[in-house]
Scaffold this motif. Structure first.
Motif, PDB file in Angstrom:
ATOM      1  N   VAL A 403       0.853  -1.197   0.000  1.00 43.08           N
ATOM      2  CA  VAL A 403       0.000   0.000   0.000  1.00 43.08           C
ATOM      3  C   VAL A 403       0.889   1.247   0.000  1.00 43.08           C
ATOM      4  N   LEU A 407       1.086   4.161  -2.826  1.00 44.30           N
ATOM      5  CA  LEU A 407       0.860   5.589  -2.550  1.00 44.30           C
ATOM      6  C   LEU A 407       2.068   6.425  -2.973  1.00 44.30           C
ATOM      7  N   LYS A 442      -7.707  -3.116  -5.224  1.00 44.38           N
ATOM      8  CA  LYS A 442      -8.642  -1.993  -5.052  1.00 44.38           C
ATOM      9  C   LYS A 442      -9.978  -2.288  -5.738  1.00 44.38           C
ATOM     10  N   VAL A 452      -6.794   2.608   1.215  1.00 42.84           N
ATOM     11  CA  VAL A 452      -6.001   3.462   0.329  1.00 42.84           C
ATOM     12  C   VAL A 452      -6.602   4.866   0.261  1.00 42.84           C
TER      13      VAL A 452
END
Ligand SMILES: Nc1ncnc2c1ncn2[C@@H]1O[C@H](COP(=O)(O)OP(=O)(O)OP(=O)(O)O)[C@@H](O)[C@H]1O
Length: 461
Positions: A403, A407, A442, A452
């Motif tokens: 994650v 990002l 996702k 997220v």
């Protein structure tokens, strides 16, 4: 300043902002006077004053001061004989920080409490127009309490926080409320700079007794931006005595500052400790929800002036995400959008927004760092930072790590090899795999999608 000098300065402005902007916004300004650091201009409409003040005030101030004038503020006044125009976006012109206290009179004998109180508070700064959110709820509650005007429970009330977070707005709101509920109260609001100005003037004119009498006869004293008196020894001393005299009489004092009293450099310890005696509350930087609320509130205000202007879905959310510096900038951006849209007769959509606010958006682009992402992700998943970066392959570490990599790819301009290096020297293919995995998850795993999104929001706030 003479008209000739203003004429010369206009030429400089023409060069700086280009012919179109100059003809539309600067040419119609008429220089009236320069007094006590305030340069007064006559403008044909409130709307124009508003726009110039938002977009060109800094430049005009810079040019005036570079040309040897001492100017702290610009004041745009609508010419009395202007033709009637459609109602402007906002009722009062100054959008650059409004200075609510009128310039001091030439004759100090006229500096009576009445003359100070007759100084206009900004009519827009009321509790009704103040949007409350997590970052400011405590300050708002304290301001509300003081505005009831009951027995003094905490003295002073000190509101502090960064630029443009609503300190002045809350102080004016208190003053309005007190004046409405208790018309007999002597409520005095002024900036610390005004306090100093009056003090110095009283010294010069040998009218200190009048000064002391004036300030000791108020029921509620509000001093904005108190950090201004730091390092100004005699003003601090006088402020200290005024403060003590009022507290002794159980009169309410409300102070604002740009930081906590203890952190104001060059403020005498005894003044610091007096300020810390009451209730000290801070206004935190805005979060996304508060910014969105403020924008929605503003749009509602504008809608009566611009009934025909439409704003597309997503524009306010975009602005609330992207402009997180301060509320003044946020409001300025919206005012500019309305101005442009009404000039060109178009809906405010994303394209117009990006075009019209390119400079503001660029300036407020916040650089999110890899380290910040790693820290936020480890806090979110309640694991140690070293586990995000380290070699452990357990799912409970590997997923948060992916994650975080995702990002980093989305929110920073770092390349995959660079990201890999900061995740314990991993190869770029590992990062690529991690990013892909999160992209897939996702779509199929609601929890990951939510994680997220939450993280992205908190990083962009
Ligand atoms: N919570 C809020 N709701 C509505 N408007 C707000 C809010 N916070 C700030 N504003 C608006 O943002 C602008 C800047 O606020 P204000 O002048 O009170 O900031 P400040 O904290 O006094 O800033 P400075 O540090 O420059 O003195 C004003 O137009 C004010 O109305």
């Amino acid at each position: 300043m003479t008209q000739e000098k203003w004429g010369l300065l206009r030429n400089k402005l023409l060069k700086a902002i280009g012919r179109n902007n100059y003809t539309t916004w600067i040419e119609p300004l008429e220089f009236k006077e320069l007094q006590d650091g305030v340069a007064v201009f006559s403008v044909p409409t409130n709307f124009m004053g508003n726009y110039v003040s938002q977009n060109f005030a800094d430049l005009i101030l810079y040019e005036l001061n570079t040309a040897g004038e001492t100017v702290q503020r610009l004041d745009f006044r609508v010419a009395a004989n202007s033709p009637a125009r459609p109602k402007p976006a906002v009722d009062t012109p100054p959008v650059a920080k409004p200075e609510p206290v009128a310039a001091p009179s030439e004759d100090p004998a006229q500096d009576t409490l009445e003359s100070l109180q007759a100084a206009p508070l900004d009519s827009r700064f009321t509790f009704d127009s103040f949007v409350v959110g997590k970052p400011n709820e405590l300050a708002h509650a304290a301001a509300r309490r003081v505005s009831e005007g009951g027995p003094v429970t905490f003295n002073p009330l000190v509101l502090y926080g960064g630029v443009g977070l609503g300190k002045t707005h809350l102080m004016h709101a208190i003053a309005w409320e007190l004046k409405t509920k208790h018309p007999g109260l002597n409520v005095l609001y002024l900036s610390a700079e005004q306090f100093m100005y009056r003090f110095v003037q009283a010294l010069r004119e040998r009218r200190m007794m009048d000064f002391k009498h004036l300030f000791r006869s108020v029921d509620v004293l509000m001093v904005d931006d108190v950090q201004f008196i730091a390092g100004k020894d005699s003003t601090q001393e006088e402020f200290f005595h005024t403060f003590n005299a009022l507290v002794d009489q159980n009169k309410q004092i409300i102070i604002s500052a740009d930081r906590a009293p203890g952190e104001i450099k060059d403020l005498e310890d005894r003044v610091k400790s007096r300020l810390q005696c009451g209730l000290v509350v801070d206004l935190h930087p805005t979060d996304y929800e508060l910014r969105l609320g403020i924008l929605q509130n503003k749009v509602q205000q504008y809608s009566s002036s611009y009934p025909d202007l439409a704003i597309a879905d997503g524009v306010l959310e975009f602005l609330a995400h992207r402009i997180s510096t301060n509320v003044r900038v946020l409001e300025g951006a919206l005012t500019r959008l309305f101005a442009f849209a009404s000039l060109v007769g178009r809906e405010i959509d994303m394209e117009l927004t990006q075009d019209c606010l390119a400079d503001v958006l660029r300036a407020s682009e916040r650089k999110i760092t890899v380290e910040e992402i790693q820290r936020k992700v480890s806090e979110y998943y309640n694991i140690r930072l070293s586990d995000i970066i380290g070699p452990k392959r357990l799912r409970s570490y590997a997923r948060p790590r992916q994650v975080a990599m995702y990002l980093c790819k989305q929110l920073t301009s770092r390349s995959l090899p660079e990201i890999g290096r900061r995740f314990g020297g991993r190869d770029h293919t590992t990062v690529m795999h991690g990013v892909k995995r999160i992209e897939e998850l996702k779509l199929t795993d609601g929890q990951i999608a939510e994680d997220v999104e939450m993280l992205r929001r908190s990083l962009e706030a």
